[in-house]
Design a protein around this motif. Structure first.
Motif, mmCIF file in Angstrom:
data_model
loop_
_atom_site.group_PDB
_atom_site.id
_atom_site.type_symbol
_atom_site.label_atom_id
_atom_site.label_comp_id
_atom_site.label_asym_id
_atom_site.label_seq_id
_atom_site.Cartn_x
_atom_site.Cartn_y
_atom_site.Cartn_z
ATOM 1 N N ILE A 1 0.856 -1.177 0.000
ATOM 2 C CA ILE A 1 0.000 0.000 0.000
ATOM 3 C C ILE A 1 0.892 1.226 0.000
ATOM 4 C CG2 ILE A 1 -1.630 1.377 1.352
ATOM 5 C CD1 ILE A 1 -2.887 -1.239 2.313
ATOM 6 N N ASP A 2 0.636 2.115 -0.952
ATOM 7 C CA ASP A 2 1.398 3.362 -1.069
ATOM 8 C C ASP A 2 0.587 4.462 -0.389
ATOM 9 O OD1 ASP A 2 2.811 5.619 -1.821
ATOM 10 O OD2 ASP A 2 3.190 4.900 -3.856
ATOM 11 N N PHE A 3 1.084 4.958 0.734
ATOM 12 C CA PHE A 3 0.323 5.898 1.548
ATOM 13 C C PHE A 3 0.701 7.350 1.277
ATOM 14 C CE2 PHE A 3 -1.838 7.191 5.535
ATOM 15 C CZ PHE A 3 -2.918 6.330 5.488
ATOM 16 N N HIS A 4 1.423 7.596 0.180
ATOM 17 C CA HIS A 4 1.802 8.984 -0.119
ATOM 18 C C HIS A 4 1.991 9.142 -1.620
ATOM 19 C CE1 HIS A 4 4.211 12.748 1.296
ATOM 20 N NE2 HIS A 4 3.790 12.922 0.055
ATOM 21 N N THR A 5 0.893 9.445 -2.308
ATOM 22 C CA THR A 5 0.963 9.754 -3.737
ATOM 23 C C THR A 5 0.167 11.037 -3.973
ATOM 24 O OG1 THR A 5 -1.035 8.551 -4.445
ATOM 25 C CG2 THR A 5 1.024 7.287 -4.263
ATOM 26 N N HIS A 6 0.221 11.532 -5.207
ATOM 27 C CA HIS A 6 -0.425 12.810 -5.518
ATOM 28 C C HIS A 6 -1.280 12.697 -6.762
ATOM 29 C CE1 HIS A 6 2.057 15.048 -2.621
ATOM 30 N NE2 HIS A 6 3.014 14.227 -2.984
ATOM 31 N N ILE A 7 -2.301 13.531 -6.818
ATOM 32 C CA ILE A 7 -3.077 13.705 -8.037
ATOM 33 C C ILE A 7 -2.896 15.146 -8.499
ATOM 34 C CG2 ILE A 7 -5.170 14.097 -6.651
ATOM 35 C CD1 ILE A 7 -6.786 13.135 -9.075
ATOM 36 N N PHE A 8 -2.484 15.297 -9.752
ATOM 37 C CA PHE A 8 -2.255 16.615 -10.330
ATOM 38 C C PHE A 8 -3.434 16.965 -11.232
ATOM 39 C CE2 PHE A 8 2.606 15.761 -10.215
ATOM 40 C CZ PHE A 8 2.605 15.958 -8.847
ATOM 41 N N LEU B 1 -2.937 6.012 -1.628
ATOM 42 C CA LEU B 1 -3.627 7.153 -1.034
ATOM 43 C C LEU B 1 -3.275 8.388 -1.843
ATOM 44 C CD1 LEU B 1 -5.358 8.289 1.298
ATOM 45 C CD2 LEU B 1 -3.213 8.702 2.534
ATOM 46 N N LEU B 2 -4.296 9.026 -2.422
ATOM 47 C CA LEU B 2 -4.109 10.206 -3.262
ATOM 48 C C LEU B 2 -4.169 11.471 -2.417
ATOM 49 C CD1 LEU B 2 -6.480 9.277 -6.224
ATOM 50 C CD2 LEU B 2 -3.981 9.176 -6.245
ATOM 51 N N ASN C 1 -10.683 19.029 -4.095
ATOM 52 C CA ASN C 1 -11.185 17.913 -3.298
ATOM 53 C C ASN C 1 -12.137 17.050 -4.121
ATOM 54 O OD1 ASN C 1 -9.724 18.995 -1.203
ATOM 55 N ND2 ASN C 1 -11.489 19.852 -0.136
ATOM 56 N N ASP C 2 -12.980 17.694 -4.907
ATOM 57 C CA ASP C 2 -13.904 16.941 -5.744
ATOM 58 C C ASP C 2 -13.166 16.176 -6.844
ATOM 59 O OD1 ASP C 2 -16.093 17.763 -4.275
ATOM 60 O OD2 ASP C 2 -16.565 19.440 -5.597
ATOM 61 N N LEU C 3 -12.073 16.742 -7.343
ATOM 62 C CA LEU C 3 -11.266 16.044 -8.339
ATOM 63 C C LEU C 3 -10.695 14.753 -7.764
ATOM 64 C CD1 LEU C 3 -9.781 16.158 -11.155
ATOM 65 C CD2 LEU C 3 -7.895 17.241 -9.926
ATOM 66 N N VAL C 4 -10.157 14.826 -6.553
ATOM 67 C CA VAL C 4 -9.639 13.618 -5.898
ATOM 68 C C VAL C 4 -10.770 12.624 -5.678
ATOM 69 C CG1 VAL C 4 -8.459 12.706 -3.867
ATOM 70 C CG2 VAL C 4 -7.808 14.949 -4.761
ATOM 71 N N SER C 5 -11.888 13.111 -5.168
ATOM 72 C CA SER C 5 -13.015 12.236 -4.874
ATOM 73 C C SER C 5 -13.527 11.530 -6.125
ATOM 74 C CB SER C 5 -14.141 13.063 -4.242
ATOM 75 O OG SER C 5 -15.272 12.269 -3.978
ATOM 76 N N SER D 1 5.556 6.568 -1.788
ATOM 77 C CA SER D 1 6.497 6.768 -2.892
ATOM 78 C C SER D 1 6.676 8.229 -3.284
ATOM 79 C CB SER D 1 6.014 5.992 -4.122
ATOM 80 O OG SER D 1 4.826 6.585 -4.660
ATOM 81 N N ASP D 2 5.643 9.067 -3.060
ATOM 82 C CA ASP D 2 5.595 10.455 -3.524
ATOM 83 C C ASP D 2 5.325 10.549 -5.026
ATOM 84 O OD1 ASP D 2 5.422 13.049 -2.662
ATOM 85 O OD2 ASP D 2 7.567 13.434 -2.627
ATOM 86 N N TYR D 3 4.922 9.452 -5.656
ATOM 87 C CA TYR D 3 4.597 9.458 -7.080
ATOM 88 C C TYR D 3 3.365 10.320 -7.330
ATOM 89 C CZ TYR D 3 3.346 7.616 -11.692
ATOM 90 O OH TYR D 3 3.037 7.491 -13.024
ATOM 91 N N PRO D 4 3.290 11.067 -8.442
ATOM 92 C CA PRO D 4 4.283 11.236 -9.495
ATOM 93 C C PRO D 4 5.255 12.392 -9.271
ATOM 94 C CG PRO D 4 2.218 12.221 -10.168
ATOM 95 C CD PRO D 4 1.987 11.638 -8.804
#
Length: 252
Positions: free
Chosen positions: A3-10, A36-37, A51-55, A204-207
């Motif tokens: 489980i990757d607990f540190h990723t991002h959504i751009f 986790l995004l 927030n809605d984009l992530v959701s 991971s901090d991806y991407p």
């Protein structure tokens, strides 16, 4: 599995927009079951929109993603309402704060109001940490001390300079969790030794980190001089415990 607990959504406003297919392909190559995004655009612009984009992305792939929102604490009542909106009306399971980028002090009165509400809701607050002057582990430890029903995740376990402080904070407050993400190898080893592998997750901090870096950061955990069961807790079951605590049923 991992489980990757540190990723991002751009969202495409400040960086190239995240491609879900590329994201999932990276996860599959690295045997990552779920990520986790964390938001980004909302640190600088309309946090409700981000927030809605992530959701929305979590709703598309509920078995592969969970998500956090963010809030600007200077927005007063609007910020407080966003806590309830996200927790009651969306699939988001908590909130990410990057007080260094968002330019607020984590002990400012405005943020204390959010932390008080988060504590009342027994929420998950995930923080960027390790970057002075606004993201120091001891500052975040004070939040954990004042609000014991708040689950506080230090998203980098102090980074290279402040990992010792993150360790001391977690040893003192059992509502603090540490995420190995950019933490130096010697720091991860000492933290794991002192904490027995408990309340530690991996990210991971991806991407923000490149795809090839994800594989190397997984290897860092495998290189730690501890049993397979300890490494499994860091890479999977500790995060699974948090997901079970905060995840919401999928709405049909």
């Amino acid at each position: 599995m991992i489980i990757d607990f540190h990723t991002h959504i751009f969202g495409g406003v400040y960086t190239e927009k995240t491609n879900p297919e590329d994201f999932l392909s990276m996860m599959d190559r690295n045997k990552i079951e779920k990520s986790l995004l964390l938001p980004l655009d909302g640190f600088f612009s309309d946090f409700q929109q981000d927030n809605d984009l992530v959701s929305d992305l979590v709703a598309q792939y509920p078995d592969r993603f969970a998500g956090l929102g963010t809030i600007d604490p200077r927005q007063g009542e609007k910020a407080l309402r966003e806590i309830d909106r996200c927790l009651d009306e969306t699939n988001l399971i908590g909130f990410k704060f990057h007080s260094w980028l968002q330019a607020f002090g984590p002990l400012d009165a405005e943020f204390m109001r959010l932390a008080e509400e988060g504590n009342r809701r027994k929420a998950l607050f995930f923080f960027h940490d390790g970057t002075p002057p606004y993201s120091e582990p001891f500052q975040l430890a004070e939040i954990a001390k004042r609000f014991p029903d708040l689950t506080v995740v230090l998203g980098h376990a102090g980074l290279p300079d402040l990992w010792r402080e993150s360790l001391l904070a977690a040893l003192k407050h059992d509502n603090i969790w540490l995420c190995f993400c950019g933490t130096p190898q010697w720091g991860m080893e000492e933290i794991t030794k002192r904490m027995g592998g408990e309340r530690i997750v991996w990210g991971s901090d991806y991407p923000a980190a490149k795809a090839q870096d994800v594989t190397e950061r997984i290897k860092q955990i495998h290189y730690l001089p501890f049993s397979d069961s300890v490494k499994e807790r860091i890479l999977y079951s500790n995060a699974q415990q948090l997901f079970r605590q905060f995840d919401k049923p999928v709405k049909q």
